[in-house]
Design a protein around this motif. Structure first.
Motif: not given
Length: 153
Positions: A125-138
């Motif tokens: 799920d690319s949308e969920k991955y993008a959200e989790m990536e932003v959360r984990s990095l920022t």
């Protein structure tokens, strides 16, 4: 189960403390960091930066890295074969380095990659991955999760 686990971990810790009596504390800390890095570092980095990384890869990386590190410590000069070893009278050391991190950490990375390719491909799920990536990095969005948890309790 928790009491039994606490008892077993306590006995193992006491046994390890007895074996490590008289050892250089800085060296023992370095071994602890090698074990922690072998078990955790590849999984953390793969989770943050590799979209395909899956549960099988994480398990192979964690357990494989931990097993390799502990095995290399047991068969290193830190445990036997040296005058300042934990068991000075024995010599079953076939691994020449006293700290296994230089070998066990790359092996853990390799096992994580192999486990990911061997494990089943989970739907992406690319949308969920993008959200989790932003959360984990920022850290963005963390306050919303905290608010939701507070409201439920």
């Amino acid at each position: 189960m928790a009491r039994t686990t606490a008892l077993v971990i306590g006995v193992v810790a006491i046994g390890g403390g007895i074996l490590a009596n008289g050892q250089n504390v800085a060296f023992l800390v370095a071994l602890a960091f090698a074990v922690a890095a072998s078990a955790n570092l590849p999984t953390i980095l793969y989770s943050l930066f590799w979209r395909r990384f899956n549960t099988t890869g994480a398990l192979w990386s964690i357990y494989g890295g931990l097993a390799v590190c502990l095995l290399l410590i047991v068969f290193s000069p830190a445990v036997s074969g040296a005058k300042n070893a934990m068991i000075p009278g024995a010599d079953f050391a076939f691994f020449p380095l006293s700290n296994p991190g230089i070998v066990s950490i790359p092996v853990s990375f390799l096992l994580g990659a192999i486990g990911t390719y061997v494990g089943r491909r989970e739907p992406f799920d690319s949308e969920k991955y993008a959200e989790m990536e932003v959360r984990s990095l920022t850290g963005a969005g963390a306050e919303k999760a905290t608010e939701k948890a507070t409201v439920r309790h």
